[in-house]
Scaffold this motif. Sequence first.
Motif, PDB file in Angstrom:
ATOM      1  N   SER A 111       0.827  -1.203   0.000  1.00 31.59           N
ATOM      2  CA  SER A 111       0.000   0.000   0.000  1.00 31.59           C
ATOM      3  C   SER A 111       0.863   1.256   0.000  1.00 31.59           C
ATOM      4  O   SER A 111       0.597   2.201  -0.744  1.00 31.59           O
ATOM      5  N   VAL A 112       1.910   1.265   0.827  1.00 32.28           N
ATOM      6  CA  VAL A 112       2.773   2.448   0.860  1.00 32.28           C
ATOM      7  C   VAL A 112       3.540   2.581  -0.454  1.00 32.28           C
ATOM      8  O   VAL A 112       3.604   3.661  -1.049  1.00 32.28           O
ATOM      9  N   GLY A 113       4.111   1.473  -0.907  1.00 28.39           N
ATOM     10  CA  GLY A 113       4.938   1.522  -2.112  1.00 28.39           C
ATOM     11  C   GLY A 113       4.152   1.931  -3.344  1.00 28.39           C
ATOM     12  O   GLY A 113       4.590   2.802  -4.104  1.00 28.39           O
ATOM     13  N   ILE A 114       2.965   1.342  -3.539  1.00 24.73           N
ATOM     14  CA  ILE A 114       2.183   1.667  -4.737  1.00 24.73           C
ATOM     15  C   ILE A 114       1.701   3.112  -4.677  1.00 24.73           C
ATOM     16  O   ILE A 114       1.788   3.856  -5.651  1.00 24.73           O
ATOM     17  N   ASN A 125       9.235  14.859 -10.380  1.00 25.59           N
ATOM     18  CA  ASN A 125      10.209  15.857  -9.925  1.00 25.59           C
ATOM     19  C   ASN A 125       9.665  16.818  -8.864  1.00 25.59           C
ATOM     20  O   ASN A 125      10.227  17.867  -8.627  1.00 25.59           O
ATOM     21  N   SER A 126       8.558  16.466  -8.217  1.00 30.05           N
ATOM     22  CA  SER A 126       8.071  17.295  -7.120  1.00 30.05           C
ATOM     23  C   SER A 126       8.742  16.810  -5.828  1.00 30.05           C
ATOM     24  O   SER A 126       9.550  15.888  -5.843  1.00 30.05           O
ATOM     25  N   TRP A 127       8.382  17.414  -4.689  1.00 29.64           N
ATOM     26  CA  TRP A 127       8.971  16.973  -3.417  1.00 29.64           C
ATOM     27  C   TRP A 127       8.572  15.537  -3.121  1.00 29.64           C
ATOM     28  O   TRP A 127       9.323  14.773  -2.531  1.00 29.64           O
ATOM     29  N   LEU A 128       7.357  15.164  -3.587  1.00 32.65           N
ATOM     30  CA  LEU A 128       6.891  13.790  -3.350  1.00 32.65           C
ATOM     31  C   LEU A 128       7.767  12.782  -4.079  1.00 32.65           C
ATOM     32  O   LEU A 128       8.123  11.729  -3.566  1.00 32.65           O
ATOM     33  N   ASP A 129       8.121  13.172  -5.317  1.00 27.47           N
ATOM     34  CA  ASP A 129       8.976  12.311  -6.122  1.00 27.47           C
ATOM     35  C   ASP A 129      10.322  12.136  -5.428  1.00 27.47           C
ATOM     36  O   ASP A 129      10.873  11.033  -5.351  1.00 27.47           O
ATOM     37  N   ASN A 130      10.840  13.250  -4.892  1.00 28.56           N
ATOM     38  CA  ASN A 130      12.126  13.178  -4.200  1.00 28.56           C
ATOM     39  C   ASN A 130      12.024  12.329  -2.937  1.00 28.56           C
ATOM     40  O   ASN A 130      12.916  11.546  -2.629  1.00 28.56           O
ATOM     41  N   LEU A 131      10.904  12.519  -2.199  1.00 28.12           N
ATOM     42  CA  LEU A 131      10.692  11.707  -1.002  1.00 28.12           C
ATOM     43  C   LEU A 131      10.709  10.229  -1.367  1.00 28.12           C
ATOM     44  O   LEU A 131      11.326   9.397  -0.690  1.00 28.12           O
ATOM     45  N   CYS A 132      10.039   9.925  -2.479  1.00 26.03           N
ATOM     46  CA  CYS A 132       9.982   8.539  -2.945  1.00 26.03           C
ATOM     47  C   CYS A 132      11.395   8.018  -3.169  1.00 26.03           C
ATOM     48  O   CYS A 132      11.730   6.894  -2.801  1.00 26.03           O
ATOM     49  N   ARG A 133      12.231   8.848  -3.764  1.00 26.54           N
ATOM     50  CA  ARG A 133      13.593   8.424  -4.059  1.00 26.54           C
ATOM     51  C   ARG A 133      14.373   8.189  -2.753  1.00 26.54           C
ATOM     52  O   ARG A 133      15.096   7.210  -2.627  1.00 26.54           O
ATOM     53  N   VAL A 134      14.196   9.105  -1.777  1.00 27.66           N
ATOM     54  CA  VAL A 134      14.911   8.978  -0.504  1.00 27.66           C
ATOM     55  C   VAL A 134      14.480   7.696   0.217  1.00 27.66           C
ATOM     56  O   VAL A 134      15.307   6.907   0.671  1.00 27.66           O
ATOM     57  N   VAL A 135      13.150   7.492   0.293  1.00 27.32           N
ATOM     58  CA  VAL A 135      12.638   6.292   0.960  1.00 27.32           C
ATOM     59  C   VAL A 135      13.179   5.040   0.280  1.00 27.32           C
ATOM     60  O   VAL A 135      13.612   4.082   0.935  1.00 27.32           O
ATOM     61  N   ALA A 136      13.196   5.094  -1.046  1.00 28.80           N
ATOM     62  CA  ALA A 136      13.666   3.937  -1.794  1.00 28.80           C
ATOM     63  C   ALA A 136      15.118   3.623  -1.444  1.00 28.80           C
ATOM     64  O   ALA A 136      15.477   2.471  -1.174  1.00 28.80           O
ATOM     65  N   GLY A 211       8.329  -4.619   6.208  1.00 31.71           N
ATOM     66  CA  GLY A 211       7.762  -3.982   5.015  1.00 31.71           C
ATOM     67  C   GLY A 211       8.646  -2.886   4.446  1.00 31.71           C
ATOM     68  O   GLY A 211       8.762  -2.754   3.231  1.00 31.71           O
ATOM     69  N   ILE A 212       9.274  -2.099   5.312  1.00 31.46           N
ATOM     70  CA  ILE A 212      10.083  -0.960   4.849  1.00 31.46           C
ATOM     71  C   ILE A 212      11.089  -1.417   3.811  1.00 31.46           C
ATOM     72  O   ILE A 212      11.334  -0.746   2.805  1.00 31.46           O
ATOM     73  N   PHE A 213      11.649  -2.574   4.058  1.00 30.09           N
ATOM     74  CA  PHE A 213      12.632  -3.142   3.158  1.00 30.09           C
ATOM     75  C   PHE A 213      12.054  -3.297   1.750  1.00 30.09           C
ATOM     76  O   PHE A 213      12.746  -3.138   0.762  1.00 30.09           O
ATOM     77  N   ALA A 214      10.746  -3.599   1.703  1.00 25.61           N
ATOM     78  CA  ALA A 214      10.127  -3.911   0.412  1.00 25.61           C
ATOM     79  C   ALA A 214       9.449  -2.708  -0.221  1.00 25.61           C
ATOM     80  O   ALA A 214       9.082  -2.753  -1.384  1.00 25.61           O
ATOM     81  N   VAL A 215       9.282  -1.624   0.548  1.00 31.88           N
ATOM     82  CA  VAL A 215       8.641  -0.433  -0.016  1.00 31.88           C
ATOM     83  C   VAL A 215       9.432   0.050  -1.220  1.00 31.88           C
ATOM     84  O   VAL A 215       8.884   0.380  -2.263  1.00 31.88           O
ATOM     85  N   ALA A 216      10.756   0.061  -1.054  1.00 38.65           N
ATOM     86  CA  ALA A 216      11.626   0.632  -2.078  1.00 38.65           C
ATOM     87  C   ALA A 216      11.422   0.005  -3.465  1.00 38.65           C
ATOM     88  O   ALA A 216      11.062   0.716  -4.404  1.00 38.65           O
ATOM     89  N   PRO A 217      11.626  -1.310  -3.604  1.00 38.40           N
ATOM     90  CA  PRO A 217      11.457  -1.864  -4.959  1.00 38.40           C
ATOM     91  C   PRO A 217      10.053  -1.669  -5.509  1.00 38.40           C
ATOM     92  O   PRO A 217       9.891  -1.369  -6.695  1.00 38.40           O
ATOM     93  N   ILE A 218       9.036  -1.796  -4.658  1.00 37.08           N
ATOM     94  CA  ILE A 218       7.661  -1.648  -5.147  1.00 37.08           C
ATOM     95  C   ILE A 218       7.422  -0.219  -5.632  1.00 37.08           C
ATOM     96  O   ILE A 218       6.888   0.009  -6.717  1.00 37.08           O
ATOM     97  N   ALA A 219       7.851   0.765  -4.822  1.00 35.84           N
ATOM     98  CA  ALA A 219       7.638   2.166  -5.200  1.00 35.84           C
ATOM     99  C   ALA A 219       8.364   2.475  -6.500  1.00 35.84           C
ATOM    100  O   ALA A 219       7.825   3.155  -7.378  1.00 35.84           O
ATOM    101  N   ARG A 220       9.567   1.967  -6.635  1.00 34.15           N
ATOM    102  CA  ARG A 220      10.345   2.307  -7.830  1.00 34.15           C
ATOM    103  C   ARG A 220       9.748   1.684  -9.083  1.00 34.15           C
ATOM    104  O   ARG A 220       9.640   2.327 -10.121  1.00 34.15           O
TER     105      ARG A 220
END
Lengths: 337, 336
Positions: A111-114, A125-136, A211-220
């Motif tokens: 749910s978080v990753g998707i 390229n918004s702050w959300l996009d950057n947050l996604c990259r950091v979390v990943a 789950g945190i471990f798996a958020v990254a690949p799913i989000a990306r």
Amino acid sequence: MLGVTVRRLAAALPTLVGVVIVTFLLTRALPGDPAAYFAGPAATQQAIAEIRAKLGLDQPLPVQFLDYVQDLLRGDLGLSITTGQPVLHELTTRLPASAELTLLGLLFAGSVGITLGVLAALKQNSWLDNLCRVVATLGVSLPTFFTGLLLIYVFYYLLGWAPAPLGRLDAFASPPPHVTGFYLIDSLLAGDLETFRSALAQIVLPAITLGIFAVAPIARITRGSMLAVMGSDFIRAARGHGLSGRTVVVAYALRNALLPVVTTLGMVFSFLLGANVLVEKVFAWPGIGSYAVEALIASDYAPVQGFVMTMGVLYVLLNLMIDLLYQVIDPRVRLEA
Amino acid sequence: MSAAATLDAAKIGPHARVPVLDVRDLSVEFRTRSGLVRALEQVSLAVHRGECVGVVGESGSGKSVTAYAVMRLLDAAGRVTAGDVRFSGIDLLAASDADIADLRGREMSMIFQNPRAALNPIRPVGRQIADVLIRHGGVTRDQAPDRAVQLLAEVGIPDPRRRAHAYPFELSGGMCQRIGIALALACRPALLIADEPTTGLDVTTQAVIMDLVTTLARERGMATVLITHDLGLATEYCDRIVVMHAGHVVESAPTAEIFATPRHPYTAKLIAATPRPGVPLSGLVSIPGNLPDLRATNLAPCRFLARCDRAHADCAVPPLLRQEEEGRMVACRHPL
């Protein structure tokens, strides 16, 4: 659908045979002598030899293997030397704990990753996009046991929000009547909200750690796949026909973008099954992962073999589910199947 | 006032003779990694009710970009830098996103090139039509599927009730294009932009599809823009022809006149390169050179200059001269 299920299961049989052979050989190749370990440090050579004979370890490997396979076919996974309990029994009582934890972790990660991935793609390229990259990046670079300890330190020790990381329920609660083995579900079935709350409080931190471990690949993957779909002809056409933004994003883009995400979910899930072992240790979770680690340290063959077998079966079932899910989402797959 | 209300007022108001679509001096730029692409420069065209206008030119001449700019469907990298687009009097470039979304599919529709790719690959085609109907058509969720089947029948799809459940990959290219037409015409729009509606279809299917589009357009008094690289196709179906080259409109005239007396050298070469009755294939002449690189900063005012065998010294002097007379326009200093 049923035909496909049967065919895929049949195709999985060679895999399982492979799992049986490899686990048998691997456990025999491990250093350490179970007979010596079992007999204790004070045992004489003769005592150790007797135990070895009793365990059947003095037989040549092929004979040991045949014995093992025969037991397996009877559904007998052997006895654990350390606990003296049948492995099958211990695995089945502990499996729901691991499954509940892994599924909840996957639910969290999915749910978080998707969500993150979709938002990042829509607002490139918004702050959300950057947050996604950091979390990943963070999610992949932090090892699970470290995330686990960090969460315990912050939420249990510093803030006191979470209960002590001591298993599935707090010390004063008793487990709900056994139906599925999942405490969250069983307590709800029994209408016992108190136990449900206790079980939920206990499972939140380990599930997030996992789950945190798996958020990254799913989000990306979601972000990339969503970007590709949003740029495709049929999305332009859908907008050209005046469909509302929500219909375009959810019914048209997301469903198409989910195909690679489902594949990733499958890989991530098997990943989580492995990561489970460490998380269960950190949170004193009575699952099959911690059971296998203890057995491994004690050179206790039967539980380790049983554990790897269980993982193999789970993995096969999981891939089957992914295949079936694919068919639900993508009509083109149905044709090929 | 909402766009829809403005539209109704415009339909019955004193401006009844305004063109359904009026594009004036439209310029579009794309920001790309390799620089700014001046994709359109001062493009003008008008389409009246019941009229079919052909936009003709080779690939990359800006035909589709014009259509996307009108429909406000340009990629994020594309930007309208100048010009005015009016649809029945409504300023499309100034309208809000919500108003545009209300107009799209209901009042102005588009048939997209590459029919299969323009359909959602994992949604039954009947549902895709129903989606559009529910969005605009004032039908309820229960009525939409039946209405979709009806539309499929109107575009000549055999066994429409069964085909409504088919996915695009289960249908032929011609079928997919019929679905695309059904989608575009579902809400009986006032303007139809057909972007290469017959590319990739065999000749027989091409004719069937074109007849279908023009018949439906005539029945409903739609204004139609037919975008094509096929001059022959445009001559057969269009009242007027607009010739585009490298983001410029180089000539626009009634179909018969443009064929009888082409005035722009590019139009003349285009006609010479188009197969027509009485001319053997060996008699066709290809157009030398390629489209100029639209990223260049030192583009000549006439973008056909490098390919033109009538080039004079003053052709390189800005601005590009657009000469208008009696419903014709030619963008050339030394027309034929």
